[in-house]
Write a protein that holds these residues in place. Sequence first.
Motif, PDB file in Angstrom:
ATOM      1  N   PRO A 195     -30.513 -17.154 -53.413  1.00  0.00           N
ATOM      2  CA  PRO A 195     -29.217 -17.112 -52.733  1.00  0.00           C
ATOM      3  C   PRO A 195     -29.217 -16.233 -51.487  1.00  0.00           C
ATOM      4  O   PRO A 195     -28.583 -16.566 -50.482  1.00  0.00           O
ATOM      5  N   VAL A 196     -29.923 -15.093 -51.540  1.00  0.00           N
ATOM      6  CA  VAL A 196     -29.952 -14.199 -50.376  1.00  0.00           C
ATOM      7  C   VAL A 196     -30.573 -14.907 -49.180  1.00  0.00           C
ATOM      8  O   VAL A 196     -30.022 -14.898 -48.065  1.00  0.00           O
ATOM      9  N   LEU A 197     -31.738 -15.533 -49.390  1.00  0.00           N
ATOM     10  CA  LEU A 197     -32.412 -16.217 -48.280  1.00  0.00           C
ATOM     11  C   LEU A 197     -31.606 -17.415 -47.796  1.00  0.00           C
ATOM     12  O   LEU A 197     -31.527 -17.679 -46.588  1.00  0.00           O
ATOM     13  N   MET A 198     -31.006 -18.149 -48.737  1.00  0.00           N
ATOM     14  CA  MET A 198     -30.239 -19.332 -48.348  1.00  0.00           C
ATOM     15  C   MET A 198     -28.942 -18.959 -47.650  1.00  0.00           C
ATOM     16  O   MET A 198     -28.540 -19.608 -46.679  1.00  0.00           O
TER      17      MET A 198
ATOM     18  N   PHE B 132     -34.045  -7.502 -46.243  1.00  0.00           N
ATOM     19  CA  PHE B 132     -35.256  -6.675 -46.337  1.00  0.00           C
ATOM     20  C   PHE B 132     -35.604  -6.398 -47.798  1.00  0.00           C
ATOM     21  O   PHE B 132     -36.764  -6.549 -48.217  1.00  0.00           O
ATOM     22  N   ILE B 133     -34.614  -5.981 -48.579  1.00  0.00           N
ATOM     23  CA  ILE B 133     -34.855  -5.661 -49.989  1.00  0.00           C
ATOM     24  C   ILE B 133     -35.351  -6.899 -50.733  1.00  0.00           C
ATOM     25  O   ILE B 133     -36.217  -6.810 -51.610  1.00  0.00           O
ATOM     26  N   THR B 134     -34.815  -8.061 -50.368  1.00  0.00           N
ATOM     27  CA  THR B 134     -35.233  -9.299 -51.019  1.00  0.00           C
ATOM     28  C   THR B 134     -36.699  -9.602 -50.747  1.00  0.00           C
ATOM     29  O   THR B 134     -37.485  -9.849 -51.677  1.00  0.00           O
TER      30      THR B 134
ATOM     31  N   PRO C  36     -20.244  -5.810 -43.742  1.00  0.00           N
ATOM     32  CA  PRO C  36     -21.003  -6.857 -44.446  1.00  0.00           C
ATOM     33  C   PRO C  36     -22.313  -7.229 -43.753  1.00  0.00           C
ATOM     34  O   PRO C  36     -23.299  -7.533 -44.414  1.00  0.00           O
ATOM     35  N   GLU C  37     -22.331  -7.209 -42.410  1.00  0.00           N
ATOM     36  CA  GLU C  37     -23.547  -7.596 -41.695  1.00  0.00           C
ATOM     37  C   GLU C  37     -24.672  -6.596 -41.922  1.00  0.00           C
ATOM     38  O   GLU C  37     -25.832  -6.978 -42.143  1.00  0.00           O
ATOM     39  N   GLU C  38     -24.359  -5.290 -41.867  1.00  0.00           N
ATOM     40  CA  GLU C  38     -25.377  -4.257 -42.112  1.00  0.00           C
ATOM     41  C   GLU C  38     -25.916  -4.362 -43.546  1.00  0.00           C
ATOM     42  O   GLU C  38     -27.130  -4.259 -43.779  1.00  0.00           O
ATOM     43  N   TYR C  39     -24.991  -4.584 -44.477  1.00  0.00           N
ATOM     44  CA  TYR C  39     -25.406  -4.765 -45.868  1.00  0.00           C
ATOM     45  C   TYR C  39     -26.284  -6.008 -46.013  1.00  0.00           C
ATOM     46  O   TYR C  39     -27.236  -6.030 -46.792  1.00  0.00           O
ATOM     47  N   GLY C  40     -25.942  -7.042 -45.266  1.00  0.00           N
ATOM     48  CA  GLY C  40     -26.700  -8.280 -45.344  1.00  0.00           C
ATOM     49  C   GLY C  40     -28.125  -8.132 -44.845  1.00  0.00           C
ATOM     50  O   GLY C  40     -29.072  -8.636 -45.468  1.00  0.00           O
TER      51      GLY C  40
ATOM     52  N   ILE D 232     -42.257 -16.057 -59.494  1.00  0.00           N
ATOM     53  CA  ILE D 232     -41.365 -17.217 -59.424  1.00  0.00           C
ATOM     54  C   ILE D 232     -39.939 -16.810 -59.768  1.00  0.00           C
ATOM     55  O   ILE D 232     -38.974 -17.242 -59.127  1.00  0.00           O
ATOM     56  N   ASN D 233     -39.803 -15.950 -60.786  1.00  0.00           N
ATOM     57  CA  ASN D 233     -38.479 -15.465 -61.162  1.00  0.00           C
ATOM     58  C   ASN D 233     -37.820 -14.699 -60.022  1.00  0.00           C
ATOM     59  O   ASN D 233     -36.620 -14.852 -59.750  1.00  0.00           O
ATOM     60  N   ALA D 234     -38.618 -13.862 -59.338  1.00  0.00           N
ATOM     61  CA  ALA D 234     -38.078 -13.086 -58.217  1.00  0.00           C
ATOM     62  C   ALA D 234     -37.625 -14.005 -57.087  1.00  0.00           C
ATOM     63  O   ALA D 234     -36.585 -13.782 -56.463  1.00  0.00           O
ATOM     64  N   ILE D 235     -38.416 -15.046 -56.828  1.00  0.00           N
ATOM     65  CA  ILE D 235     -38.041 -15.987 -55.777  1.00  0.00           C
ATOM     66  C   ILE D 235     -36.755 -16.722 -56.146  1.00  0.00           C
ATOM     67  O   ILE D 235     -35.812 -16.802 -55.346  1.00  0.00           O
TER      68      ILE D 235
END
Length: 440
Positions: free
Chosen positions: A254-257, A60-62, A51-55, A246-249
Amino acid sequence: MRAYFLKLHQKIICFSKRPFVLNVLTLVTGTAASQAITMAFMPLITRIYGPEEYGIQGVFITVAGVMATIAALTYPAAIILPKTDGDAMGIVHLSICVSIAMSLFAAVLLFICGDEILSFLRAKEILAFMYLIPVAMVVSVFGNVTGQWLIRKKAFLLTAKVTALQSLTINFFKVGLGVVNSTATTLIVINVFGGVLSAGMMAFGYRKIHVLEKRPIEKPKRQLNISSIAKKYYDFPLLRAPQVFINAISHNLPVLMFSMYFGPASVGFYLIAFSVLGAPSIIISGSVMQVFYPRINEAIQRGEDVRKLIIKATLGLTLAGAPAFLIVIFAGPVIFEFILGSEWRMAGAYAQWLSVWIFFQYINKPAVAAIPALRIQRGLLVYEIFSAFAKVLAIFIGYVIYNSDIVAVAIFSVFGAVMYAVLILWVVALSSDVNTARKI
């Protein structure tokens, strides 16, 4: 009774031979093959990477994905609209030039204050990869431009083949290289390479088609004025680009939070849940959107009943997708643990709530595809601002008040589903106004 079934069978055959349906089925086949390949490899990949590697890969992808949405100021989305290939090729040139300039600007910005930016975003895990972000931006635009051109030329079979072949290649590399080096670096580099591979295969395949058919590649019949083309489609950078950004953000909040409050492992749970749930959405609704965009544009030009087209496509997606999402809602944790391994059970709990949001995201594709053709992007920008605010509020309530990732996902999903329902109703209402205006 026999006569009834024979008549029904004939109607189904007749319906399946319609150009729109054939194009959708072609893209669905390619995308379904791609997703089937990804799902087949996933039990192996989730046992190689944790999970950590995926995270970390997800963070990065985000960041790169959000930047990629405005790398060409959304001009590639306008490639479908011009009546002549000359103007469309002008948009291609414009998109590439803008993307190079934006990527160079991003590289300079990261060089000057990249550490501070990633610290502010709570994304210091990707500090070592930050100079891959401008590369990912350019690669994304090249892939988007090539894909939009193929849609314009209705080369749906080629798009389907590339989608499936790219998925097979990328997942093969994830497993093969992961056995040797199962780190986030491997996943990130492979993802960037995947974008290059996809754009290259589409461009090569399109040129090969013309060589085999002994037809020259289309060339503009007149000198292109990129400046005038940029002004003609000004609403894309002025209105659609901020909306998409804005939509992308809001989409990636959730990913950033999760990264900020719970760490990379929690991001990994979210992304695995999202990728599994997104499979039916990508397979069906993504293909419908690619075909529906030029179809709705033609319908408006011909004065057809646009509202009826949007409603029928939305209801069709609803009926096709509801069973799969209901299964995940009732048995998410058990399914994820059995298929992906015991350490991914929490991803199944996330998936139970995310199903509500993603289902509405899945069925809103006809409405979203109709927005550029209806030229109502100004209203969409306003909608995205309110939608982003609602999602931020949902995450704030979940994290700050309840201090629970599951509660945050639940509130986020419910708020997101309501906003998508509002979007569908809004587009349907405005498409009805277009039809009325044409009759008058």
